[in-house]
Design an enzyme around this catalytic site. Structure first.
Site, PDB file in Angstrom:
ATOM      1  N   GLU A 177       0.985  -1.182  -0.091  1.00  0.00           N
ATOM      2  CA  GLU A 177      -0.111  -0.128  -0.096  1.00  0.00           C
ATOM      3  C   GLU A 177       0.868   1.152   0.038  1.00  0.00           C
ATOM      4  O   GLU A 177       1.945   1.475   0.581  1.00  0.00           O
ATOM      5  CB  GLU A 177      -0.783   0.146   1.220  1.00  0.00           C
ATOM      6  N   LYS A 205     -10.158  -0.292  -2.078  1.00  0.00           N
ATOM      7  CA  LYS A 205     -10.127  -0.585  -0.549  1.00  0.00           C
ATOM      8  C   LYS A 205     -11.706  -0.127  -0.056  1.00  0.00           C
ATOM      9  O   LYS A 205     -12.234   0.981  -0.223  1.00  0.00           O
ATOM     10  CB  LYS A 205      -9.026   0.157   0.147  1.00  0.00           C
ATOM     11  N   CYS A 230      -4.684  -3.721   3.188  1.00  0.00           N
ATOM     12  CA  CYS A 230      -4.303  -3.131   4.844  1.00  0.00           C
ATOM     13  C   CYS A 230      -5.464  -3.410   5.784  1.00  0.00           C
ATOM     14  O   CYS A 230      -5.590  -4.630   6.449  1.00  0.00           O
ATOM     15  CB  CYS A 230      -3.857  -1.607   4.488  1.00  0.00           C
TER      16      CYS A 230
END
Length: 318
Positions: free
Chosen positions: A76, A151, A194
């Site tokens: 990321e 995301k 993440c």
């Protein structure tokens, strides 16, 4: 069952007792004869300087390809990590901008697949709302963009006692949906980013859709990484019986932010196969033996033992 080599980072635990020169010879020999595909999981220290970041990532990708990797995973924020909301937004680009073009050219030149784990992509209404997506992009060895996952869980967390304060939703749009696992040279890869790591519903959905490998490119804070990083990655591997590959940011990005590091590769039994440590950029190389996925699922058929969806929601009806 696997091979690991960490460049500029720490050695794999299983080889830690060997002298450095014997580690290098052993790993190179094993890799040169390996019939299994090799994945490279990278660890970088991104800054607000996009050119410097690309140069550093390019070197890791080239080294990984030279050592036999067919797919390379970057973390990321591989493109940059800004020092303010304004800087983060001003440096963002579209998927057709210079940064992704550089990576598609690199993938085509080296004939390697890339997982670009968290790109600052300008939103579809950029001109009116100045907001971005955090996008995970898969590029094949011909330089084509194969998949884009945006995301879906945004990191809005205040932990004053740990010195953690981030509000990703202040400038980021949550992605609208999951994307199907991608067939790659190392297996079917399910995409997360993440903070998605903390939501087992996501990993189980990808498993049901055929994922053999889950990937969580990340920029974990130092405090949350030290507490939760490894245990969460191993939990996701164990519950889905997938390989888990997690590229990571490491070290100090600028005066306001540092990341935990320890890019990891975990097998379907939950064993850590490779660990890049928490200090320097580097890459860990891991052989992906999909028979390990099959045998783990065959010997412990968790998916077959699951009850129907209604069973797990039955408490909500009482």
């Amino acid at each position: 069952m696997f091979t690991v080599r960490c460049i500029l980072g720490t050695s794999a635990k299983s080889l830690a007792s060997l002298p450095a020169w014997r580690q290098r010879i052993k790993l190179q020999n094993r890799m040169s004869t390996s019939p299994r595909p090799v994945a490279a999981v990278c660890q970088v220290t991104a800054t607000p300087d996009k050119e410097v970041n690309f140069s550093a990532c390019k070197q890791l990708v080239e080294e990984a390809k030279e050592r036999g990797a067919s797919m390379v995973f970057l973390p990321e924020g591989f493109d940059y990590i800004g020092s303010s909301r304004e800087e983060t937004l001003s440096l963002s680009e579209s998927l057709t901008g210079d940064t992704i073009s550089q990576y598609t050219q690199l993938a085509r030149k080296l004939e390697v697949w890339l997982s670009l784990g968290g790109f600052h992509e300008r939103g579809h209404d950029w001109e009116s709302d100045r907001r971005i997506y955090n996008s995970h992009i898969i590029i094949n060895d011909k330089g084509d963009i194969i998949s884009v996952y945006r995301k879906s869980h945004l990191f809005d967390v205040e932990l004053p006692e740990k010195g953690v304060s981030l509000k990703e939703s202040a400038f980021t749009i949550p992605g609208p949906s999951l994307v199907s696992p991608v067939q790659t040279p190392i297996g079917k890869v399910g995409l997360g980013i993440c903070y998605d790591l903390r939501f087992p519903e996501l990993s189980l959905a990808l498993r049901r859709s055929g994922a053999e490998i889950l990937t969580y490119p990340s920029a974990f804070t130092v405090a949350t990484g030290a507490a939760h990083w490894e245990v969460l990655l191993r939990a996701r591997a164990i519950e889905t019986q997938c390989f888990v590959l997690a590229a990571a940011q490491v070290g100090r990005h600028h005066e306001k932010r540092s990341s935990y590091g320890r890019a990891l590769a975990v097998d379907p039994w939950g064993e850590v196969l490779g660990d890049c440590g928490g200090e320097k950029p580097g890459v860990v190389l891991v052989e992906i033996d999909l028979e390990k996925v099959s045998s783990t699922r065959r010997n412990m058929p968790v998916q077959q033992h699951r009850r129907d969806t209604g069973f797990y929601h039955s408490l909500e009806k009482t």
